[in-house]
Design an enzyme around this catalytic site. Structure first.
Site, PDB file in Angstrom:
ATOM      1  N   CYS A   7       3.310   8.250   1.507  1.00 48.45           N
ATOM      2  CA  CYS A   7       3.876   7.221   2.381  1.00 48.45           C
ATOM      3  C   CYS A   7       4.061   5.967   1.524  1.00 48.45           C
ATOM      4  CB  CYS A   7       2.894   6.996   3.533  1.00 48.45           C
ATOM      5  SG  CYS A   7       3.410   5.725   4.672  1.00 48.45           S
ATOM      6  N   SER A  54      12.344   5.833   7.432  1.00 43.34           N
ATOM      7  CA  SER A  54      11.987   5.468   8.808  1.00 43.34           C
ATOM      8  C   SER A  54      12.510   4.068   9.071  1.00 43.34           C
ATOM      9  CB  SER A  54      10.458   5.505   8.954  1.00 43.34           C
ATOM     10  OG  SER A  54      10.084   5.079  10.244  1.00 43.34           O
ATOM     11  N   SER A  85      12.259   4.555  14.838  1.00 40.90           N
ATOM     12  CA  SER A  85      11.115   4.087  15.618  1.00 40.90           C
ATOM     13  C   SER A  85      11.608   3.586  16.970  1.00 40.90           C
ATOM     14  CB  SER A  85      10.407   2.961  14.852  1.00 40.90           C
ATOM     15  OG  SER A  85       9.885   3.492  13.657  1.00 40.90           O
ATOM     16  N   LEU A  86      11.514   4.453  17.961  1.00 35.59           N
ATOM     17  CA  LEU A  86      12.096   4.149  19.276  1.00 35.59           C
ATOM     18  C   LEU A  86      11.102   3.385  20.158  1.00 35.59           C
ATOM     19  CD1 LEU A  86      14.725   4.608  20.855  1.00 35.59           C
ATOM     20  CD2 LEU A  86      13.777   6.777  21.666  1.00 35.59           C
ATOM     21  N   HIS A  87       9.987   3.982  20.431  1.00 33.17           N
ATOM     22  CA  HIS A  87       8.853   3.329  21.108  1.00 33.17           C
ATOM     23  C   HIS A  87       9.056   2.941  22.564  1.00 33.17           C
ATOM     24  CE1 HIS A  87       7.111   3.360  17.187  1.00 33.17           C
ATOM     25  NE2 HIS A  87       7.862   2.382  16.727  1.00 33.17           N
ATOM     26  N   ASN A 110      -2.628   2.665  16.428  1.00 31.06           N
ATOM     27  CA  ASN A 110      -3.794   2.220  15.662  1.00 31.06           C
ATOM     28  C   ASN A 110      -4.034   0.764  15.974  1.00 31.06           C
ATOM     29  OD1 ASN A 110      -4.438   4.613  14.061  1.00 31.06           O
ATOM     30  ND2 ASN A 110      -2.345   4.334  13.361  1.00 31.06           N
ATOM     31  N   GLY A 116       6.985  -2.526   5.587  1.00 30.21           N
ATOM     32  CA  GLY A 116       8.353  -2.997   5.440  1.00 30.21           C
ATOM     33  C   GLY A 116       9.399  -2.158   6.141  1.00 30.21           C
ATOM     34  N   GLU A 117      10.562  -2.759   6.308  1.00 31.92           N
ATOM     35  CA  GLU A 117      11.709  -2.082   6.925  1.00 31.92           C
ATOM     36  C   GLU A 117      12.669  -1.689   5.798  1.00 31.92           C
ATOM     37  OE1 GLU A 117      12.984  -0.784   9.864  1.00 31.92           O
ATOM     38  OE2 GLU A 117      14.558  -0.351   8.420  1.00 31.92           O
ATOM     39  N   CYS A 144       6.962  -7.733   6.571  1.00 35.55           N
ATOM     40  CA  CYS A 144       8.179  -7.247   7.242  1.00 35.55           C
ATOM     41  C   CYS A 144       8.680  -8.330   8.179  1.00 35.55           C
ATOM     42  CB  CYS A 144       7.888  -5.974   8.032  1.00 35.55           C
ATOM     43  SG  CYS A 144       9.353  -5.305   8.849  1.00 35.55           S
ATOM     44  N   CYS A 190      -0.817   4.808  10.173  1.00 33.21           N
ATOM     45  CA  CYS A 190       0.398   4.019  10.413  1.00 33.21           C
ATOM     46  C   CYS A 190       0.107   2.636  10.956  1.00 33.21           C
ATOM     47  CB  CYS A 190       1.242   4.686  11.479  1.00 33.21           C
ATOM     48  SG  CYS A 190       2.169   6.014  10.850  1.00 33.21           S
ATOM     49  N   GLU A 219       0.811  -1.215   0.000  1.00 35.64           N
ATOM     50  CA  GLU A 219       0.000   0.000   0.000  1.00 35.64           C
ATOM     51  C   GLU A 219       0.843   1.263   0.000  1.00 35.64           C
ATOM     52  OE1 GLU A 219      -4.005  -1.498   2.197  1.00 35.64           O
ATOM     53  OE2 GLU A 219      -2.261  -1.247   3.454  1.00 35.64           O
TER      54      GLU A 219
HETATM   55  N1  SAH Z   1       9.764  -0.298   9.322  1.00 30.45           N
HETATM   56  C1  SAH Z   1       9.923   1.099   9.472  1.00 30.45           C
HETATM   57  C2  SAH Z   1       8.977   1.924   8.646  1.00 30.45           C
HETATM   58  C3  SAH Z   1       7.565   1.449   8.502  1.00 30.45           C
HETATM   59  S1  SAH Z   1       6.568   1.550   9.947  1.00 30.45           S
HETATM   60  C4  SAH Z   1       9.828   1.478  10.942  1.00 30.45           C
HETATM   61  O1  SAH Z   1       9.436   0.656  11.748  1.00 30.45           O
HETATM   62  O2  SAH Z   1      10.185   2.607  11.255  1.00 30.45           O
HETATM   63  C5  SAH Z   1       6.250   3.293  10.056  1.00 30.45           C
HETATM   64  C6  SAH Z   1       5.906   3.768  11.453  1.00 30.45           C
HETATM   65  O3  SAH Z   1       4.615   3.290  11.873  1.00 30.45           O
HETATM   66  C7  SAH Z   1       6.897   3.287  12.510  1.00 30.45           C
HETATM   67  O4  SAH Z   1       7.269   4.309  13.388  1.00 30.45           O
HETATM   68  C8  SAH Z   1       6.073   2.258  13.216  1.00 30.45           C
HETATM   69  O5  SAH Z   1       6.575   2.012  14.469  1.00 30.45           O
HETATM   70  C9  SAH Z   1       4.697   2.845  13.200  1.00 30.45           C
HETATM   71  N2  SAH Z   1       3.627   1.886  13.487  1.00 30.45           N
HETATM   72  C10 SAH Z   1       3.596   0.589  13.170  1.00 30.45           C
HETATM   73  N3  SAH Z   1       2.437   0.029  13.585  1.00 30.45           N
HETATM   74  C11 SAH Z   1       1.724   1.000  14.183  1.00 30.45           C
HETATM   75  C12 SAH Z   1       0.441   1.057  14.797  1.00 30.45           C
HETATM   76  N4  SAH Z   1      -0.337  -0.030  14.857  1.00 30.45           N
HETATM   77  N5  SAH Z   1       0.037   2.220  15.294  1.00 30.45           N
HETATM   78  C13 SAH Z   1       0.807   3.330  15.195  1.00 30.45           C
HETATM   79  N6  SAH Z   1       2.013   3.345  14.626  1.00 30.45           N
HETATM   80  C14 SAH Z   1       2.478   2.198  14.119  1.00 30.45           C
HETATM   81 FE1  SF4 Z   2       8.404  -3.794  10.325  1.00 28.58          FE
HETATM   82 FE2  SF4 Z   2       8.311  -1.162  10.920  1.00 28.58          FE
HETATM   83 FE3  SF4 Z   2       6.164  -2.781  11.297  1.00 28.58          FE
HETATM   84 FE4  SF4 Z   2       8.300  -3.020  12.888  1.00 28.58          FE
HETATM   85  S1  SF4 Z   2       6.961  -1.230  12.708  1.00 28.58           S
HETATM   86  S2  SF4 Z   2       7.149  -4.707  11.922  1.00 28.58           S
HETATM   87  S3  SF4 Z   2       9.940  -2.615  11.445  1.00 28.58           S
HETATM   88  S4  SF4 Z   2       7.081  -2.257   9.346  1.00 28.58           S
END
Ligand code: SAH
Ligand code: SF4
Length: 384
Positions: A104, A197, A219-221, A301, A165-166, A111, A344, A91
């Protein structure tokens, strides 16, 4: 099999033209026809010599992706589901704002990182996209939107590699795609407006800094390894201290003087005052110097398989306030395209899911695939 010219950055296209016995500068003309004008038919390229056009007919093609579905949200966000063959789909999402248009883009079908809160991660890994498949998302969206909005001006000003994807686990395909986005003869996007990202693939962050420094989001989290290990499994390989060191190395060559840290707010998991305090200490004191950064808090989300829920708005705001009071630039991401699941982590285009997507679409507003001006991909290519 003929070469798909979407697979080449300008340098690659020049090398390809040389194999056809053509001068390198012909590649510039060709590249402009493809990316700036959206052309896919060599016969349209009237300023190319007839002899070159016929060579191209035999040796090359410009092949986009077929669009499976297109959905437009009430807020103007548009999501496309593209077929990448073998039962997989990816997508891309267009997010219009007053001063910019952001696309995006996906880098992989599925992934392999498997983050707990991400529906793409829950699908598992299918395959890497090719450079052409990454570029095709932008090529299609840009030229579709110009037709849709009836403009000859550029519509997409920003690209974020935040789809499925990453990107740094598909490095070889990513870099030529980024170069095509940046190239003045391609999309001419500024390095500051193209963002990769990553969940933290440390060695590839170093390579990106050398090969093609663009804006970086990490993506720290989580503010500590124990918590991040459980959310982003890659943390076991590249823990937070190594990741932040890599951020500081990246900053030496980055087009912006900060890294964006993304932090998905998960109810009761990483959203407590103590987490905010740890996060502040981390980004200020890491290695004695801290990391120059902005924090982007993302409302989670939710999807059922995650077993997680979104932090209440008041908690997100309290978390943001703590960071802001500590002098850290912090934003809370607006949720866009919620009504079409375009936010996202909700991008999930595999076959099983497609049935679900199909059901959802039936209940929601789907806009017709309107024909674009004559240089865009043909409707056959788009709907095949
Ligand atoms: N793989 C890369 C880029 C794709 S994900 C990465 O992880 O950075 C893009 C962003 O969406 C990342 O910051 C990811 O952590 C966030 N993301 C993934 N799933 C999500 C969700 N369910 N709710 C909110 N953000 C989410
Ligand atoms: Fe892959 Fe990014 Fe989703 Fe983590 S957040 S599973 S790295 S797409």
């Amino acid at each position: 099999m003929t070469a798909n010219l979407l697979d080449f950055d300008l340098e690659g296209l020049a090398a390809f033209c040389e194999t056809l016995g053509e001068k390198r500068f012909r590649a510039t003309q060709l590249f402009r026809w493809i990316h700036q004008r959206g052309a896919s038919d060599f016969e349209q390229m009237t300023d190319l010599a007839k002899s070159l056009r016929s060579k191209l007919q035999g040796a090359a093609r410009v092949q986009g992706l077929s669009v499976l579905t297109q959905q437009e949200s009430a807020d103007g966000t548009i999501k496309w589901l593209f077929d990448v063959g073998g039962g997989n789909a990816v997508e891309a999402v267009f997010i219009p704002e007053d001063d910019r248009g952001t696309l995006c883009v996906s880098s992989q079908a599925g992934c392999a990182v498997g983050c707990r809160f991400c529906s793409t991660g829950h699908q598992g890994f299918a395959r890497n996209l090719t450079t052409g498949e990454i570029v095709a998302q932008l090529w299609f969206a840009e030229h579709f939107l110009r037709g849709h909005l009836q403009t000859s001006e550029r519509v997409i000003s920003n690209v974020v590699m935040m789809g499925m994807g990453e990107p740094l686990q598909n490095y070889g395909a990513l870099v030529p795609a980024l170069r095509t986005m940046l190239d003045d003869h391609g999309y001419g996007l500024s390095r500051r407006r193209v963002t990769v990202s990553t969940s933290g693939v440390v060695p590839m962050m170093d390579r990106l800094a050398q090969d093609c420094p663009v804006a970086l989001a990490v993506s720290l989290h989580a503010p500590n390894d124990a918590l991040r290990d459980g959310l982003v499994p890659l943390n076991r390989k590249y823990p937070i201290a190594e990741l932040l060191d890599a951020c500081n190395r990246y900053l030496l060559r980055a087009p912006r003087d900060f890294i964006t840290f993304e932090y998905c707010m998960l109810d009761g998991v990483n959203d407590q005052p103590a987490h905010a305090e740890q996060l502040i200490a981390l980004v200020r004191q890491h290695a004695g110097v801290g990391v120059s950064c902005k924090l982007n808090l993302i409302p989670f989300n939710p999807f059922p398989a995650s077993g997680l829920t979104r932090s209440p708005h008041t908690r997100v705001m309290a978390f943001a306030k703590k960071l802001i009071d500590a002098g850290i630039v912090t934003t809370v991401r607006k949720t866009r395209g919620d009504d079409i699941d375009a936010a996202c982590g909700q991008l999930a285009g595999d076959v099983q899911d497609r049935t679900r997507v199909g059901e959802r679409i039936a209940q929601r507003r789907t806009i017709a695939l309107t024909p674009v001006h004559d240089t865009a991909p043909t409707s056959k290519e788009r709907t095949q």
